[in-house]
Write a protein that holds these residues in place. Structure first.
Motif, PDB file in Angstrom:
ATOM      1  N   MET A   1       0.839  -1.201   0.000  1.00  0.00           N
ATOM      2  CA  MET A   1       0.000   0.000   0.000  1.00  0.00           C
ATOM      3  C   MET A   1       0.873   1.250   0.000  1.00  0.00           C
ATOM      4  SD  MET A   1      -2.749   1.374   2.836  1.00  0.00           S
ATOM      5  CE  MET A   1      -1.445   1.982   3.924  1.00  0.00           C
ATOM      6  N   SER A   2       0.459   2.239  -0.746  1.00  0.00           N
ATOM      7  CA  SER A   2       1.127   3.535  -0.761  1.00  0.00           C
ATOM      8  C   SER A   2       0.105   4.642  -0.528  1.00  0.00           C
ATOM      9  CB  SER A   2       1.824   3.784  -2.097  1.00  0.00           C
ATOM     10  OG  SER A   2       2.897   2.904  -2.284  1.00  0.00           O
ATOM     11  N   LYS A   3       0.553   5.683   0.122  1.00  0.00           N
ATOM     12  CA  LYS A   3      -0.252   6.891   0.236  1.00  0.00           C
ATOM     13  C   LYS A   3       0.171   7.851  -0.866  1.00  0.00           C
ATOM     14  CE  LYS A   3      -1.678  10.569   3.395  1.00  0.00           C
ATOM     15  NZ  LYS A   3      -1.507  11.181   4.728  1.00  0.00           N
ATOM     16  N   ILE A   4      -0.805   8.396  -1.562  1.00  0.00           N
ATOM     17  CA  ILE A   4      -0.552   9.311  -2.670  1.00  0.00           C
ATOM     18  C   ILE A   4      -1.012  10.703  -2.246  1.00  0.00           C
ATOM     19  CG2 ILE A   4      -0.951   9.772  -5.112  1.00  0.00           C
ATOM     20  CD1 ILE A   4       0.353   7.072  -4.572  1.00  0.00           C
ATOM     21  N   ASN A   5      -0.078  11.641  -2.167  1.00  0.00           N
ATOM     22  CA  ASN A   5      -0.388  13.038  -1.849  1.00  0.00           C
ATOM     23  C   ASN A   5      -0.229  13.877  -3.105  1.00  0.00           C
ATOM     24  OD1 ASN A   5      -0.770  13.056   1.162  1.00  0.00           O
ATOM     25  ND2 ASN A   5       1.269  12.157   1.070  1.00  0.00           N
ATOM     26  N   ILE A   6      -1.252  14.628  -3.441  1.00  0.00           N
ATOM     27  CA  ILE A   6      -1.265  15.365  -4.700  1.00  0.00           C
ATOM     28  C   ILE A   6      -1.470  16.853  -4.453  1.00  0.00           C
ATOM     29  CG2 ILE A   6      -2.467  15.651  -6.910  1.00  0.00           C
ATOM     30  CD1 ILE A   6      -3.331  12.682  -6.558  1.00  0.00           C
ATOM     31  N   SER A   7      -0.670  17.659  -5.143  1.00  0.00           N
ATOM     32  CA  SER A   7      -0.825  19.112  -5.166  1.00  0.00           C
ATOM     33  C   SER A   7      -0.929  19.518  -6.629  1.00  0.00           C
ATOM     34  CB  SER A   7       0.375  19.787  -4.500  1.00  0.00           C
ATOM     35  OG  SER A   7       0.340  21.188  -4.673  1.00  0.00           O
ATOM     36  N   ASP A  42      -4.802   1.214  -1.675  1.00  0.00           N
ATOM     37  CA  ASP A  42      -5.724   0.132  -1.344  1.00  0.00           C
ATOM     38  C   ASP A  42      -7.178   0.599  -1.339  1.00  0.00           C
ATOM     39  OD1 ASP A  42      -5.678   1.622   0.977  1.00  0.00           O
ATOM     40  OD2 ASP A  42      -5.654  -0.120   2.320  1.00  0.00           O
ATOM     41  N   SER A  43      -7.393   1.918  -1.488  1.00  0.00           N
ATOM     42  CA  SER A  43      -8.762   2.451  -1.520  1.00  0.00           C
ATOM     43  C   SER A  43      -9.303   2.560  -2.945  1.00  0.00           C
ATOM     44  CB  SER A  43      -8.819   3.829  -0.846  1.00  0.00           C
ATOM     45  OG  SER A  43      -8.078   4.788  -1.569  1.00  0.00           O
TER      46      SER A  43
END
Length: 253
Positions: A1-7, A42-43
């Protein structure tokens, strides 16, 4: 799982009257606006983050970039599961032909939209892998360990314009009246690591701000809006759009 932070941010700039750029962030379209977004892999089972820089008279570039991103969003959402790389490449080639035809048809119906076109650069997460796509001269960069690297190859010719600025002549795009266009597709899942920042941008950024200055700003945690402001402060001769994607927590292969 990875967290993706977007700007993400898109700005008309200082000279143009209309913003023909558009950004797609998963389920949001951004033009003349900015957003911050975060989710985990994973979402969602797939997503697209993409940027299009439109071209054409009578605001047709605005239509081209919007149509292509909307079409891409729904196309990826409808892909069957578990396509191989070869199958994905084939289906993206089919998609490109279809969307080229759609833009051409709209130009036949409305002559003001004849020969409208757009660049496209983006990241697709599908089947637990990362792919990048490119058609034109909008760019994908990677920022890792303080270093900025361009990953895509510009489909353009750079011509000298004055002493300091360059004009890009596109050799490939979606639409634009060309009989043939192509799309680069790369699987880079094995080379995505926690802490990486991937940046999509229109040429309104990299034509106005040198790569070393972009690297310095990113080293100081500049967000997409701040990078757009750097281009505007340098003159803002074109629309400028930036989308930054930070991967956290795990190797995303």
């Amino acid at each position: 799982m990875s967290k993706i932070n977007i700007s993400a941010a898109s700005h008309v700039g200082c000279v143009r009257l209309n913003n023909e750029d558009m950004i797609l962030v998963h389920d949001c379209f951004i033009r003349n606006d900015a957003c911050e977004k975060a989710f985990t892999t994973d979402s969602v089972d797939r997503f697209v983050i993409a940027l299009a820089d439109g071209m054409g008279g009578h605001n047709a570039g605005e239509v081209a970039s919007s149509d292509v991103l909307e079409n891409l969003k729904f196309y990826i959402s409808d892909l069957p599961c578990n396509l191989t790389f070869a199958e994905l490449k084939e289906t993206m080639t089919d998609w490109l032909a279809s969307v080229n035809n759609a833009l051409e048809s709209k130009g036949h119906v409305n002559p003001e939209m004849a020969n409208m076109g757009t660049t496209l650069v983006g990241i697709i997460y599908y089947n637990k892998k990362y792919y990048w796509i490119n058609c034109g001269d909008s760019r994908l960069y990677r920022f890792r360990d303080g270093r900025l690297k361009q990953l895509t190859v510009d489909h353009s010719l750079n011509t000298l314009k004055g002493e300091a600025r360059h004009s890009n002549i596109l050799t490939n795009c979606i639409g634009g009246g060309d009989a043939f266009s192509y799309i680069d597709l790369f699987d880079f899942a094995a080379d995505v690591f926690s802490g990486d920042v991937y940046m999509l941008c229109s040429d309104g950024l990299n034509d106005m701000v040198a790569d070393e200055d972009i690297e310095r700003l990113m080293a100081h945690n500049a967000n997409a809006s701040e990078l757009c402001e750097a281009a505007i402060s340098a003159g803002g001769f074109d629309n400028v759009s930036v989308c930054m994607i930070k991967v956290e927590d795990s190797n995303a292969s």
